[in-house]
Design a protein around this motif. Structure first.
Motif, PDB file in Angstrom:
ATOM      1  N   GLN A 389       1.190  -1.282   0.350  1.00 28.65           N
ATOM      2  CA  GLN A 389      -0.065  -0.102  -0.261  1.00 28.65           C
ATOM      3  C   GLN A 389       1.118   0.866   0.206  1.00 28.65           C
ATOM      4  N   ILE A 390       2.237   1.384   0.845  1.00 26.86           N
ATOM      5  CA  ILE A 390       3.100   2.115   0.702  1.00 26.86           C
ATOM      6  C   ILE A 390       3.674   2.633  -0.394  1.00 26.86           C
ATOM      7  N   LEU A 391       3.620   1.518  -1.324  1.00 25.34           N
ATOM      8  CA  LEU A 391       4.755   1.549  -2.167  1.00 25.34           C
ATOM      9  C   LEU A 391       4.233   1.896  -3.342  1.00 25.34           C
ATOM     10  N   SER A 392       2.509   2.055  -3.121  1.00 20.18           N
ATOM     11  CA  SER A 392       1.667   2.329  -4.432  1.00 20.18           C
ATOM     12  C   SER A 392       1.498   3.737  -4.003  1.00 20.18           C
ATOM     13  N   HIS A 393       1.844   4.397  -3.639  1.00 18.38           N
ATOM     14  CA  HIS A 393       1.396   5.855  -2.915  1.00 18.38           C
ATOM     15  C   HIS A 393       1.911   6.558  -4.078  1.00 18.38           C
ATOM     16  N   ASP A 394       1.421   7.428  -4.200  1.00 19.17           N
ATOM     17  CA  ASP A 394       1.662   8.730  -5.602  1.00 19.17           C
ATOM     18  C   ASP A 394       1.802   9.858  -4.473  1.00 19.17           C
ATOM     19  N   ILE A 395       3.103   9.591  -4.371  1.00 17.58           N
ATOM     20  CA  ILE A 395       3.768  11.222  -3.186  1.00 17.58           C
ATOM     21  C   ILE A 395       3.605  12.346  -4.197  1.00 17.58           C
ATOM     22  N   GLN A 396       2.786  13.805  -4.082  1.00 14.07           N
ATOM     23  CA  GLN A 396       3.247  14.735  -4.381  1.00 14.07           C
ATOM     24  C   GLN A 396       3.840  15.561  -3.904  1.00 14.07           C
ATOM     25  N   ALA A 397       4.052  16.818  -4.078  1.00 10.56           N
ATOM     26  CA  ALA A 397       4.891  17.950  -3.384  1.00 10.56           C
ATOM     27  C   ALA A 397       3.522  18.737  -1.960  1.00 10.56           C
ATOM     28  N   ASP A 398       2.269  18.503  -1.951  1.00 13.90           N
ATOM     29  CA  ASP A 398       2.071  19.202  -0.737  1.00 13.90           C
ATOM     30  C   ASP A 398       1.705  17.716   0.325  1.00 13.90           C
ATOM     31  N   HIS A 399       2.198  16.745  -0.051  1.00 19.39           N
ATOM     32  CA  HIS A 399       1.825  15.342   0.982  1.00 19.39           C
ATOM     33  C   HIS A 399       2.603  15.459   1.749  1.00 19.39           C
ATOM     34  N   VAL A 400       2.238  15.376   2.847  1.00 15.44           N
ATOM     35  CA  VAL A 400       2.243  14.926   4.190  1.00 15.44           C
ATOM     36  C   VAL A 400       2.218  13.818   4.731  1.00 15.44           C
ATOM     37  N   VAL A 401       2.893  12.330   4.702  1.00 11.43           N
ATOM     38  CA  VAL A 401       2.439  10.919   5.055  1.00 11.43           C
ATOM     39  C   VAL A 401       2.759  10.516   6.187  1.00 11.43           C
ATOM     40  N   LYS A 402       2.527   9.995   6.953  1.00 15.94           N
ATOM     41  CA  LYS A 402       2.741   8.993   8.281  1.00 15.94           C
ATOM     42  C   LYS A 402       3.287   7.708   8.054  1.00 15.94           C
ATOM     43  N   ILE A 403       3.368   7.159   8.611  1.00 15.06           N
ATOM     44  CA  ILE A 403       3.858   5.743   8.543  1.00 15.06           C
ATOM     45  C   ILE A 403       4.341   5.417   9.554  1.00 15.06           C
ATOM     46  N   ILE A 404       3.049   4.946  10.593  1.00 18.37           N
ATOM     47  CA  ILE A 404       3.871   3.958  11.594  1.00 18.37           C
ATOM     48  C   ILE A 404       3.709   2.449  11.903  1.00 18.37           C
ATOM     49  N   ALA A 405       5.149   2.081  12.248  1.00 18.29           N
ATOM     50  CA  ALA A 405       5.893   1.258  11.530  1.00 18.29           C
ATOM     51  C   ALA A 405       5.972   0.457  13.394  1.00 18.29           C
ATOM     52  N   PHE A 406       6.196  -0.249  13.805  1.00 17.15           N
ATOM     53  CA  PHE A 406       5.849  -1.410  15.115  1.00 17.15           C
ATOM     54  C   PHE A 406       7.598  -1.937  14.620  1.00 17.15           C
ATOM     55  N   ALA A 407       8.087  -2.013  15.209  1.00  8.28           N
ATOM     56  CA  ALA A 407       9.119  -2.801  15.894  1.00  8.28           C
ATOM     57  C   ALA A 407       9.515  -3.908  15.083  1.00  8.28           C
ATOM     58  N   GLY A 408      10.703  -3.760  14.097  1.00  5.80           N
ATOM     59  CA  GLY A 408      10.730  -4.798  13.145  1.00  5.80           C
ATOM     60  C   GLY A 408      10.168  -5.602  11.714  1.00  5.80           C
ATOM     61  N   THR A 409       9.043  -4.129  11.622  1.00 13.37           N
ATOM     62  CA  THR A 409       8.169  -4.238  10.820  1.00 13.37           C
ATOM     63  C   THR A 409       8.494  -3.743   9.515  1.00 13.37           C
ATOM     64  N   GLY A 410       9.561  -3.464   9.187  1.00 15.30           N
ATOM     65  CA  GLY A 410      10.912  -3.768   7.573  1.00 15.30           C
ATOM     66  C   GLY A 410      10.659  -2.104   7.328  1.00 15.30           C
ATOM     67  N   LYS A 411      10.282  -1.341   8.480  1.00 19.01           N
ATOM     68  CA  LYS A 411      10.436   0.192   7.362  1.00 19.01           C
ATOM     69  C   LYS A 411      10.983   1.047   6.765  1.00 19.01           C
ATOM     70  N   THR A 412      12.556   0.263   6.842  1.00 21.61           N
ATOM     71  CA  THR A 412      14.005   1.056   6.077  1.00 21.61           C
ATOM     72  C   THR A 412      13.651   0.458   4.797  1.00 21.61           C
ATOM     73  N   THR A 413      13.451  -0.825   5.174  1.00 17.13           N
ATOM     74  CA  THR A 413      12.850  -1.608   3.339  1.00 17.13           C
ATOM     75  C   THR A 413      12.012  -1.339   2.367  1.00 17.13           C
ATOM     76  N   THR A 414      10.809  -0.863   2.896  1.00 14.91           N
ATOM     77  CA  THR A 414       9.811  -0.101   2.960  1.00 14.91           C
ATOM     78  C   THR A 414      10.304   0.986   2.199  1.00 14.91           C
ATOM     79  N   LEU A 415      11.484   2.422   2.657  1.00 12.50           N
ATOM     80  CA  LEU A 415      11.711   3.271   1.711  1.00 12.50           C
ATOM     81  C   LEU A 415      12.548   2.998   0.751  1.00 12.50           C
ATOM     82  N   VAL A 416      13.457   1.840   1.045  1.00 11.43           N
ATOM     83  CA  VAL A 416      14.601   1.300   0.152  1.00 11.43           C
ATOM     84  C   VAL A 416      13.691   1.394  -0.988  1.00 11.43           C
ATOM     85  N   LYS A 417      12.422   0.454  -0.559  1.00 16.25           N
ATOM     86  CA  LYS A 417      11.767  -0.196  -2.376  1.00 16.25           C
ATOM     87  C   LYS A 417      11.168   1.324  -2.693  1.00 16.25           C
TER      88      LYS A 417
END
Length: 1004
Positions: A389-417
């Motif tokens: 779901q996060i990877l399919s987000h079309d980021i725009q200049a006026d977007h403020v996106v929050k990702i609430i990531a619990f422990a060990g849920t791969g937040k860095t991997t998600t950002l890399v992808k």
């Protein structure tokens, strides 16, 4: 077979027996052996429907044959009464079959339409020409993308028959059905809104989201079933089983087949005995004329008695032999929804029951995640649905996106992808730690720059203060520059706090809001600071701040510039720093630890912003950090709740700490990997700690709240084995062995001044703060203690306690720990450290020490007069505990204190066993709870036993519990065992006498 209704095909699937009968009949073999003529006028009962030639034209897309629904919140068919007439259920299975067969009696048209025929003379032309064949789609209807041979799939989802499409859509989570699938097209919308399409999955989702109509509907079902009747509260679990016995499986399956599979579950004997002895209404009213109990009631009882996620997975595995994936999911969703409703209605059950089913449903819907190898030999991780779901987000200049990531849920991997999929965009990854930024630069693609926020500020402003930089402001440095009459360490502490608060804020100037509201007196008592005093502190702080900014002012250490100081100057620049000229998107990691000053700069940028973090890992509020994920407005929000680090048992402990201590609604889950809490690994680790030997099974970490306990654990291990190799998280220097030794030397110097007539020369001390107290001779050590008290210096306080505890052993212990230090954690026997230093790391085994926030006792023993409340303890304390337990990968060793927290959720780690396995016939079995006078009832359907747990701070004994003790802990589940519960003698409770000083304070 097919029937055409107004040019729309409707198929009826024959089972194997019907196909064999049709194949033996003349009507079935005739079309295959005799020439057919289109002029034949078969009726709608023709058994050969679908065997005749069909049009070569592509079939038109049609909507759902189920018709439209009354809406997303449409009400499902209500459950029947608890005691319907027996004849209503005798032939339930046959009635369902007849109803489905009768549905086809309304179809009066054939699978042949008039459009198929032309003029008579066209037949010969068609006969001589090569028939046009409709191109077939690829074998997977385009669902898995392009392969090596097929570059473009020739089929699509629209080509799928509706029954196949339904089978695909029913595998999706309900959240995706409502938020995505329903908006694709009218056909898909009709399927989702169909009341017969996965009704319990949709209803469960709506109930978890607290949709008003669904909540009222479930409350009505609970009331109608007497589950929430206050006068019958002891039987609420029984009524739940009766309710689940009425569950309807919307597919053809014999109850006997289901029961045969359920009988293989290890908890079936307990379930069968409970139904037979204590819930006879089920056999009377909801009996399918099969030998044995109602299968759905037995399944419900197995889930109620389940001790872990593994028990639910075993049931799913057994049911897969007779039920479809959808039918299993529907029953679990139904049961999970009812257990959640009981918990929300304050019925005394363990939260573990709902958690176990929720966990299995989550894995069923999201699938296993694993690491595979790509064609290039690089590891590829199969992402979860939440990550997709996060990877399919079309980021725009006026977007403020929050990702609430619990422990060990791969937040860095998600950002890399996320960055890899957008090579045309320039990203700036902002971290707070240099090592994290360096590791990120190694992992991220070339279109991402990875920097710390302080490095950004240093390049712009900080480089000018290179010659007068210092790490932190200290009251010891501030005290000498205070105005006359306003000196002393107490005032210096207030000024230091004021300056630190201002530098962390987004405010342009120092005001009274930055001044603390209280301060400590010399006697240790806390007093409020009035407004006039605050104004005075503001003036002093402003004068020091002006001299800190002055590059030429170097007359005192108090005027040196701190790292947070030049970051503040960077934030105050006008115009603000412009990062959006160079970058399209900012990736702000660990956003929960941002200060308002940092957020002010980041949020002012004219580009897309993605804030990632775990609000429950915020453990730096003492540095001025605020939880940006809570108060900043966002345009989009996503959650990562599935951890790659650990399995179900460890995930449950972490999730329960958040639920009980902080009231968190989102549920942390793990994967399918094995793991345990206080399991057999705990025995091996305890033995290894006793001997100081290397424990088996990878890295073993002992995590504490503060350095005092880290030192204690290191001493304990090296006492057992002086050759033990220890890795100190963040390096041994973080413990401050040199300062500990110098404080001990100061204490020795002070004692010698008292004992000897001629004072000895002061020791040669390197630390300037400690050295300054040596001038006070006999009062040196006590002056240092007074300074620590007045300035609330927790770091020095821990070192002082170490010196006072170990006294003469300090020099030898300091030398020993320096020798035992092992820099490579993989070569160390044990890893020791604080949670603050271990944040972001993971270990195979984690043992949590007992120096965290305390819960006085198990929940059933908490006296209301004890005035304990989870909300009265700061969130930081619970966050520390959550971070500690979520560092474990395979094994977690908790304390009795953590067990007390888990009991507040109703979980007492009880196991159900058959009476024959615990006692001999005729011999009474006493309750294992101390001071309990009862024995287990001989006629009980099963016996509940407390599991023995070897915790970090001792063993929690196990053993059988009488029904009265079961009632005290988990409420109405006791009545599944026997009728005679409340008549048993309760344990006499000791009266807790309030402290007289507290009573006096309350009176005053």
């Amino acid at each position: 077979m097919e029937v055409a209704v107004k040019a729309r095909a409707k198929r009826r699937h024959l089972n194997a027996e019907e196909c064999e009968d049709l194949g033996r009949s003349t009507a079935g073999t005739g079309p295959l052996t005799q020439p057919c003529f289109f002029s034949q006028g078969w009726g709608n009962r023709d058994p050969n429907r679908g065997l005749y030639p069909r049009t070569t034209n592509k079939r038109q897309n049609t909507g759902s044959t189920s018709g439209s629904s009354s809406g997303l919140s449409g009400q499902q068919k209500s459950f029947s009464d608890l005691e319907p007439e027996p004849e209503d259920f005798e032939d339930a299975f046959l009635v369902e079959e007849m109803e489905e067969i009768e549905e086809y009696d309304d179809d009066y048209l054939e699978g042949v339409t008039a459009e198929m025929f032309g003029e008579d003379d066209e037949f010969d032309k068609c006969h001589n020409e090569e028939d046009e064949v409709e191109p077939l789609p690829d074998p997977h209807y385009g669902l898995i993308g392009c392969g090596n041979v097929l570059l473009q799939p020739s089929g699509c989802m629209d080509d799928l028959p509706e029954d196949v499409l339904r089978q695909i859509l029913c595998l999706l989570p309900a959240q995706d059905l409502y938020r995505s699938v329903i908006h694709v097209c009218h056909r898909w919308r009709n399927i989702v809104e169909d009341p017969k399409f996965v009704p319990y999955k949709k209803q469960y989702f709506r109930y978890t989201m607290r949709e008003k109509d669904t909540v009222l509907e479930i409350d009505s079902i609970l009331k109608k079933s007497s589950i929430t009747d206050p006068s019958l509260s002891q039987h609420s679990i029984r009524y739940l089983v009766v309710l689940m016995a009425q569950h309807k499986v919307r597919e053809r399956v014999r109850p006997d087949d289901i029961l045969e599979h359920v009988k293989k579950h290890r908890l079936f004997p307990q379930a069968e005995a409970s139904i037979r002895l204590h819930i006879p209404d089920i056999q009377k009213c909801f009996h399918f004329h099969n030998e044995g109990p109602n299968p759905y009631a037995a399944m419900a009882l197995i889930l109620i008695l389940s001790e872990s996620v593994g028990d639910v997975q075993d049931l799913v595995s057994l049911l897969s032999g007779c039920l479809s994936h959808t039918a299993i999911s529907e029953f679990l969703s139904h049961m999970s929804m009812m257990l959640l409703s009981l918990k929300r209605n304050n019925i005394q059950i363990s939260n573990r029951l709902h958690y176990n089913i929720y966990y299995v449903l989550h894995l069923m819907e999201n699938g296993p995640f694993f690491v595979s190898t790509s064609e290039h030999g690089r590891p590829q991780i199969r992402l979860t649905g939440e990550q997709q779901q996060i990877l399919s987000h079309d980021i725009q200049a006026d977007h403020v996106v929050k990702i609430i990531a619990f422990a060990g849920t791969g937040k860095t991997t998600t950002l890399v992808k996320f960055a890899e999929q957008r090579p045309h965009l320039r990203f700036l990854y902002v971290a707070f730690n240099k090592s994290v930024a360096c590791e990120a630069q190694r992992r991220f693609p070339n279109n991402v720059d990875c920097k710390t926020v302080h490095s950004l500020a240093f390049c712009s402003v900080g480089t000018r203060y290179r010659e007068k930089l210092t790490f932190n402001l200290k009251a010891f440095s501030i005290s000498p520059v205070l105005p006359e009459g306003r000196g002393g360490y107490i005032n210096a502490k207030v000024v230091t706090t004021t300056l630190n608060s201002f530098m962390a804020s987004a405010d342009p100037a120092i005001t009274t809001r930055h001044v603390p509201s209280t301060h400590i007196s010399k006697s240790g008592t806390r007093y409020p600071i009035d407004e006039d005093e605050k104004e005075s502190y503001v003036e002093i702080a402003q004068e020091i701040w002006n001299k800190m900014k002055n590059l030429k002012e170097t007359s005192a250490d108090a005027y040196n510039m701190t790292h947070d100081g030049y970051l503040k100057l960077w934030q105050l620049q006008n115009p603000k720093p412009c990062l959006s000229d160079k970058y399209d998107v900012l990736l702000i990691d660990e956003a929960q630890d941002c200060t308002p000053a940092i957020l002010d700069v980041m949020l002012s940028q004219r580009c897309g912003k993605i804030l990632v973090g775990d609000p429950h890992q915020q453990i730096y509020t003492f540095k001025g950090a605020v939880n940006a994920l809570d108060f900043i407005e966002h345009t989009h929000i996503y959650y990562l709740t599935q951890s790659f680090r650990f399995g179900a048992e460890i995930a449950y402990v972490g999730a329960t700490i958040l639920t009980v201590c902080k009231g968190v609604q989102k549920i942390l889950v793990g994967g399918k990997q094995k793991g345990g809490v206080c399991d057999e690994t705990a025995d091996k680790v305890a033995e290894a700690i006793r001997t100081g030997a290397t424990p088996p099974g990878g890295t073993t970490a002992i995590l504490s709240r503060c350095n005092l306990n880290v030192f204690n654990e290191a001493v304990r291990l090296t006492d057992a084995n002086p050759a033990c190799r220890l890795h100190f998280v963040g390096d041994v220097k973080n413990i401050g062995l040199n300062r500990i030794l110098e404080i001990w030397q100061l204490m020795q110097f002070a004692q010698q001044n008292i004992q000897e007539k001629q004072p000895p020369p002061p020791p040669k001390l390197k630390d300037p703060l400690i050295r300054s107290f040596a001038k006070k001779n006999a009062k040196a050590f006590w002056a240092l203690k007074a300074y620590i008290t007045q300035t609330e210096d927790l770091e020095l306080w821990a070192k002082l306690n170490i010196v006072e505890k170990y006294t003469s052993r300090v020099p030898e212990l300091v030398t020993r720990l320096e020798k035992c230090n092992e820099k490579d954690l993989n070569k160390a026997d044990f890893i020791v450290g604080t949670v603050h230093k271990a944040k972001g790391l993971e270990f195979d085994t984690v043992m949590v020490t007992d120096d965290f926030a305390k819960v006085p006792s198990s929940w059933h023993n908490l006296n209301p007069n004890m005035n304990f409340s989870f909300s009265r303890i700061p969130d930081d304390e619970w966050n520390l505990l959550y971070v500690a337990v979520t560092r474990a990968k395979t094994s977690l060793i908790i304390t009795k204190n953590i067990r007390h927290i888990i009991t507040a959720a109703g979980e007492y780690f009880l196991q159900s066993k058959m009476p024959s396995s615990l006692s001999k016939v005729g011999e009474p079995l006493p309750c294992s709870i101390p001071k309990c006078p009862n024995c287990i009832t001989p006629s009980s359907a099963f016996i509940m036993c407390k599991r023995q747990m070897k915790c970090a701070d001792g063993v929690s004994e196990g053993g059988p519990l009488c029904e009265r003790c079961v009632w005290t802990r988990i409420g109405p589940t006791a009545f599944l065992m026997t009728e005679d519960v409340l008549s048993m003698a309760p344990i006499s409770q000791r009266l807790v006498v309030p402290d007289p000083h507290e009573m006096l304070l309350e009176l005053l």
